[in-house]
Design a protein around this motif. Structure first.
Motif, PDB file in Angstrom:
ATOM      1  N   ASN A 124       0.819  -1.210   0.000  1.00 36.96           N
ATOM      2  CA  ASN A 124       0.000   0.000   0.000  1.00 36.96           C
ATOM      3  C   ASN A 124       0.855   1.264   0.000  1.00 36.96           C
ATOM      4  OD1 ASN A 124      -2.917  -0.930   0.356  1.00 36.96           O
ATOM      5  ND2 ASN A 124      -1.903  -2.016   2.028  1.00 36.96           N
ATOM      6  N   ARG A 145      -5.270  -2.086  -0.586  1.00 43.14           N
ATOM      7  CA  ARG A 145      -6.412  -1.180  -0.551  1.00 43.14           C
ATOM      8  C   ARG A 145      -6.757  -0.704  -1.954  1.00 43.14           C
ATOM      9  NH1 ARG A 145      -3.571   0.724   4.044  1.00 43.14           N
ATOM     10  NH2 ARG A 145      -2.747   2.482   2.855  1.00 43.14           N
ATOM     11  N   SER A 148      -4.993   2.130  -3.570  1.00 43.15           N
ATOM     12  CA  SER A 148      -3.554   1.978  -3.844  1.00 43.15           C
ATOM     13  C   SER A 148      -3.257   1.050  -5.015  1.00 43.15           C
ATOM     14  CB  SER A 148      -2.837   1.439  -2.593  1.00 43.15           C
ATOM     15  OG  SER A 148      -3.045   2.277  -1.481  1.00 43.15           O
ATOM     16  N   ARG A 149      -4.264   0.377  -5.550  1.00 44.94           N
ATOM     17  CA  ARG A 149      -4.002  -0.673  -6.555  1.00 44.94           C
ATOM     18  C   ARG A 149      -3.471  -0.126  -7.877  1.00 44.94           C
ATOM     19  NH1 ARG A 149      -8.953  -5.056  -5.375  1.00 44.94           N
ATOM     20  NH2 ARG A 149      -8.611  -5.022  -3.123  1.00 44.94           N
ATOM     21  N   ASN A 210     -13.161  -7.050   5.897  1.00 39.55           N
ATOM     22  CA  ASN A 210     -12.644  -5.692   5.732  1.00 39.55           C
ATOM     23  C   ASN A 210     -11.260  -5.622   5.111  1.00 39.55           C
ATOM     24  OD1 ASN A 210     -14.942  -4.493   6.971  1.00 39.55           O
ATOM     25  ND2 ASN A 210     -14.111  -5.010   8.989  1.00 39.55           N
ATOM     26  N   VAL A 211     -10.636  -6.780   4.870  1.00 43.49           N
ATOM     27  CA  VAL A 211      -9.251  -6.764   4.378  1.00 43.49           C
ATOM     28  C   VAL A 211      -9.092  -7.380   2.993  1.00 43.49           C
ATOM     29  CG1 VAL A 211      -8.204  -6.674   6.664  1.00 43.49           C
ATOM     30  CG2 VAL A 211      -8.718  -8.884   5.656  1.00 43.49           C
TER      31      VAL A 211
END
Length: 251
Positions: A124, A145, A148-149, A210-211
């Protein structure tokens, strides 16, 4: 993959009831059972690893580096090691020191002879890619995230040599949302066949909520093209899992 790969301990991370399930982390407990966990949780995992190694072999260039981003315990590097030339260096990157420790010991146990480097880094926050002919993101991009990809893929594209390839394996969403429920049902049936209990399935689902944020297959293709990859192809698909290879144009 290879016969020298050590046998993994059995995954029992979510076997007992947890009062408050926290977000999934790749700590020491997961690292110690990760190979069993992933082989029982990812359909055709062994075949996917073989496909990644075969694809990598066709794009690796002499005296270049091969990056495994989110290398976990090193299974992908061990698989590629059987196919690629000796003058290639492997660079494994992970944000978990526990995973890197397990990876290092596993490479040594497998009799790894080629040069390799293991680095700790949070994808990230960015990563340094240089002299790369192949970069692998095996079940990794889904944990980066979403914001950030694109930046990560742009960095990979820039660090790849002309003619180099990025190989991605991802959990995905169905293109038509009407199929998502069915695909998840089939996937959980797969986990039941691999002797995961209802409690284990539900608690891990909650921990990952959430991850692990999957994209549609078309969305992954889109961000790859946005990064500059001229050629993208899906090489594997099983319900909500896919593999993609993206190739940088030769100059």
């Amino acid at each position: 993959m290879g016969n020298n790969t050590p046998t993994a301990d059995k995954d029992q991370v979510f076997k007992d009831e947890i009062k408050k399930v926290s977000d999934f982390k790749f700590g020491s407990k997961v690292a110690s059972v990760f190979d069993d966990m992933v082989s029982r949780s990812v359909p055709f995992y062994g075949e996917i690893q073989r496909m990644v190694a075969e694809l990598a072999t066709d794009f690796i260039q002499e005296s270049s580096d091969v990056y495994d981003l989110g290398c976990s315990t090193g299974t992908t590097m061990i698989g590629m090691n059987e196919f690629v030339p000796d003058n290639i260096r492997f660079i494994g990157i992970d944000d978990s020191q526990d995973m890197l420790n397990k990876c290092d010991s596993k490479l040594k146990e497998a009799g790894f002879k080629r040069p390799y480097e293991l680095r700790i880094a949070d994808l990230n926050e960015g990563v340094n890619i240089q002299n790369a002919s192949v970069v692998v993101l095996c079940l990794t991009l889904q944990f980066v995230r979403p914001i950030s990809r694109q930046k990560l893929l742009n960095t990979i594209f820039k660090g790849l040599k002309p003619g180099g390839a990025l190989i991605i394996v991802e959990k995905i969403l169905a293109e038509d949302s009407n199929f998502n429920r069915d695909f998840i049902k089939y996937y959980y049936n797969y986990k039941r066949r691999n002797h995961y209990s209802e409690l284990e399935i539900s608690q891990k689902r909650e921990a990952l909520e959430n991850v692990l944020i999957p994209y549609k297959l078309s969305e992954n293709h889109h961000i790859l093209r946005e990064a500059g990859f001229a050629h993208c192809e899906t090489f594997f698909k099983w319900y909500n899992f896919s593999g993609i290879i993206a190739v940088k144009n030769k100059i």
